[in-house]
Design a protein around this motif. Structure first.
Motif, PDB file in Angstrom:
ATOM      1  N   UNK A 239       0.820  -1.215   0.000  1.00  0.00           N
ATOM      2  CA  UNK A 239       0.000   0.000   0.000  1.00  0.00           C
ATOM      3  C   UNK A 239       0.849   1.259   0.000  1.00  0.00           C
ATOM      4  N   UNK A 240       1.701   1.429   0.997  1.00  0.00           N
ATOM      5  CA  UNK A 240       2.443   2.682   1.128  1.00  0.00           C
ATOM      6  C   UNK A 240       3.458   2.871  -0.002  1.00  0.00           C
ATOM      7  N   UNK A 241       4.231   1.847  -0.280  1.00  0.00           N
ATOM      8  CA  UNK A 241       5.259   1.989  -1.313  1.00  0.00           C
ATOM      9  C   UNK A 241       4.659   2.261  -2.687  1.00  0.00           C
ATOM     10  N   UNK A 242       3.624   1.514  -3.144  1.00  0.00           N
ATOM     11  CA  UNK A 242       3.025   1.850  -4.454  1.00  0.00           C
ATOM     12  C   UNK A 242       2.454   3.259  -4.517  1.00  0.00           C
ATOM     13  N   UNK A 243       1.757   3.692  -3.476  1.00  0.00           N
ATOM     14  CA  UNK A 243       1.189   5.047  -3.481  1.00  0.00           C
ATOM     15  C   UNK A 243       2.296   6.090  -3.514  1.00  0.00           C
ATOM     16  N   UNK A 275      -6.081   6.652  -8.398  1.00  0.00           N
ATOM     17  CA  UNK A 275      -7.481   6.467  -8.007  1.00  0.00           C
ATOM     18  C   UNK A 275      -7.907   5.009  -8.148  1.00  0.00           C
ATOM     19  N   UNK A 276      -7.511   4.370  -9.249  1.00  0.00           N
ATOM     20  CA  UNK A 276      -7.863   2.959  -9.451  1.00  0.00           C
ATOM     21  C   UNK A 276      -7.192   2.083  -8.396  1.00  0.00           C
ATOM     22  N   UNK A 277      -5.931   2.366  -8.093  1.00  0.00           N
ATOM     23  CA  UNK A 277      -5.223   1.563  -7.093  1.00  0.00           C
ATOM     24  C   UNK A 277      -5.884   1.689  -5.720  1.00  0.00           C
ATOM     25  N   UNK A 278      -6.270   2.902  -5.349  1.00  0.00           N
ATOM     26  CA  UNK A 278      -6.909   3.092  -4.042  1.00  0.00           C
ATOM     27  C   UNK A 278      -8.265   2.402  -3.979  1.00  0.00           C
ATOM     28  N   UNK A 279      -8.989   2.372  -5.087  1.00  0.00           N
ATOM     29  CA  UNK A 279     -10.271   1.665  -5.100  1.00  0.00           C
ATOM     30  C   UNK A 279     -10.079   0.160  -4.971  1.00  0.00           C
ATOM     31  N   UNK A 285      -8.758  -2.051   3.778  1.00  0.00           N
ATOM     32  CA  UNK A 285      -8.641  -1.028   4.804  1.00  0.00           C
ATOM     33  C   UNK A 285      -9.814  -1.125   5.779  1.00  0.00           C
ATOM     34  N   UNK A 286      -9.624  -0.708   7.021  1.00  0.00           N
ATOM     35  CA  UNK A 286     -10.738  -0.738   7.987  1.00  0.00           C
ATOM     36  C   UNK A 286     -11.884   0.157   7.519  1.00  0.00           C
ATOM     37  N   UNK A 287     -13.056  -0.407   7.408  1.00  0.00           N
ATOM     38  CA  UNK A 287     -14.215   0.342   6.920  1.00  0.00           C
ATOM     39  C   UNK A 287     -15.031   0.867   8.102  1.00  0.00           C
ATOM     40  N   UNK A 298      -4.502  10.400   5.045  1.00  0.00           N
ATOM     41  CA  UNK A 298      -3.249  10.468   4.286  1.00  0.00           C
ATOM     42  C   UNK A 298      -3.496  10.147   2.814  1.00  0.00           C
ATOM     43  N   UNK A 299      -4.241   9.080   2.559  1.00  0.00           N
ATOM     44  CA  UNK A 299      -4.521   8.698   1.173  1.00  0.00           C
ATOM     45  C   UNK A 299      -5.376   9.745   0.477  1.00  0.00           C
ATOM     46  N   UNK A 300      -6.321  10.341   1.200  1.00  0.00           N
ATOM     47  CA  UNK A 300      -7.131  11.419   0.608  1.00  0.00           C
ATOM     48  C   UNK A 300      -6.263  12.627   0.281  1.00  0.00           C
TER      49      UNK A 300
END
Length: 413
Positions: A239-243, A275-279, A285-287, A298-300
């Motif tokens: 998650x962190x490294x790709x973003x 955007x596609x990766x985060x979706x 992720x905790x919902x 952070x992601x936003x």
């Protein structure tokens, strides 16, 4: 010979200590004990002679593994066995009268046992603990030992604020049913959970355990706490490294030549990829929104930075292709001067120390500063590229660094 005699003596001494504790007798004697102790036994009454006395029950837990931890459904699945001990004053016998039969196993449906239930079950129809037709081991002095092994589903209040560097404390709360604290009082047999046969979970570290005794109104409760710490490596790598890499690539749009015609397409492609990766990773992720995980902010923020890069790219291209005859405003001049020396002139060295006029003239010619070329829109767009590249790159790094500092401080504390 002397050594063999010493060894033989020690063996006989050990056997003399152990043998009286080993069940002897025949099957008939075993059956006689079984029939005798159950004769007239009332399984609905507490097995204490003085019914005004409190009956003490001790409860412990062998944890084998943590099968599943689900933040979305607030579920924790643990596999293990409860071991319960109490003193039955009705089921007692003299072993010497029954061929030294020291213990017997009795079906749990035939005798009294402490009724227990979970206070935080995941399933509403879990009911009382225990299997039908399980056995309870009784000893001649009335000691009763009951083991219950199962897969237990309990609820847990998750605090995912610092996901994926979060720590959780999940509990299994066992309460005595049908009896108040003046009738049956249940205690924890140990201060911690037994982990002799524990197998580690791939996603969570069992940092520590503890057990404690509580009173809920008139009922006694034993609480088994599991202090869990998440293993963050999976989320850091996936998650962190790709973003972070996508954001770094997005900032490189300001290095592309403005006349290449690829800037807008490149920046929008990076935004869509993020955007596609985060979706795609959102399901992992905790919902939850209370509390909102810090990683969500952070992601936003990263998504907003990527969108701003697209806007800045379009704006800089518009500046780059302006007509050169159009007047340059003071704001753009300040942006240009921020990364250039157009507003300052180097002072020439003093020539007063030269004695002759010829030497002074030669020195002035040697240190004469050439005329600076006029400021154009293309130069201003180049300065804006530098400003946007440095500011966006710093924003990406600072946001990530602040997040890791906060979660590391909280994880240590």
């Amino acid at each position: 010979m002397m050594k063999h005699g010493v060894v033989r003596f020690r063996c006989l001494l050990i056997l003399s200590v152990i043998l009286p504790k080993i069940d002897g007798g025949t099957l008939t004697e075993y059956n006689n004990v079984h029939s005798t102790v159950l004769s007239g036994y009332n399984k609905d009454a507490r097995p204490v002679i003085d019914q005004s006395q409190v009956m003490n029950v001790t409860l412990g837990f062998h944890l084998l593994t943590i099968a599943n931890v689900d933040e979305v459904t607030s579920e924790v699945v643990s596999v293990g066995s409860f071991y319960i001990h109490w003193k039955d004053e009705v089921i007692q016998w003299d072993p010497s009268l029954y061929g030294y039969t020291f213990s017997i196993n009795i079906d749990e449906s035939l005798v009294w046992k402490p009724p227990m239930t979970f206070l935080n079950p995941m399933s509403s129809n879990m009911g009382l603990l225990g299997f039908k037709h399980s056995k309870i081991k009784y000893y001649a002095d009335g000691g009763a030992y009951w083991n219950i092994a199962d897969r237990y589903q309990t609820t847990c209040d998750f605090d995912t604020r610092y996901f994926p560097f979060d720590k959780q404390t999940c509990s299994m709360k066992i309460m005595v049913w049908d009896y108040n604290k003046h009738e049956v009082l249940m205690y924890a047999s140990n201060s911690v959970i037994d982990l002799n046969y524990y197998s580690e979970n791939g996603a969570w570290i069992l940092a520590s355990t503890e057990t404690k005794f509580e009173l809920l109104a008139e009922n006694s409760v034993v609480v088994f706490n599991l202090n869990l710490k998440r293993r963050p490596l999976f989320f850091v790598v996936n998650l962190f490294i790709p973003v972070f890499v996508m954001l770094m690539l997005n900032t490189l749009v300001f290095i592309l030549p403005a006349d290449s015609g690829e800037r807008v397409g490149y920046s929008i492609t990076c935004l869509l990829a993020l955007a596609v990766f985060l979706s795609l990773v959102s399901d992992g992720l905790p919902q939850v929104s209370k509390p909102m995980p810090l990683i969500g902010y952070i992601l936003a923020t990263y998504l907003i930075i990527s969108g701003l890069i697209c806007v800045e790219t379009i704006f800089i291209l518009r500046v780059h292709h302006k007509e050169e005859e159009e007047e340059i405003s003071p704001f753009f001049m300040r942006c240009y001067n921020l990364f250039s020396c157009g507003s300052c002139k180097k002072s020439s060295p003093s020539v007063d120390n030269f004695t002759t006029e010829k030497d002074q003239e030669m020195t002035k010619v040697a240190f004469e500063i050439p005329e600076l070329s006029p400021v154009t829109w293309k130069k201003i767009s180049s300065s804006l590229d530098k400003i946007c590249f440095m500011s966006n790159l710093a924003s990406v790094i600072i946001v990530g660094a602040v997040f890791f500092v906060i979660v590391n401080v909280k994880s240590i504390s």
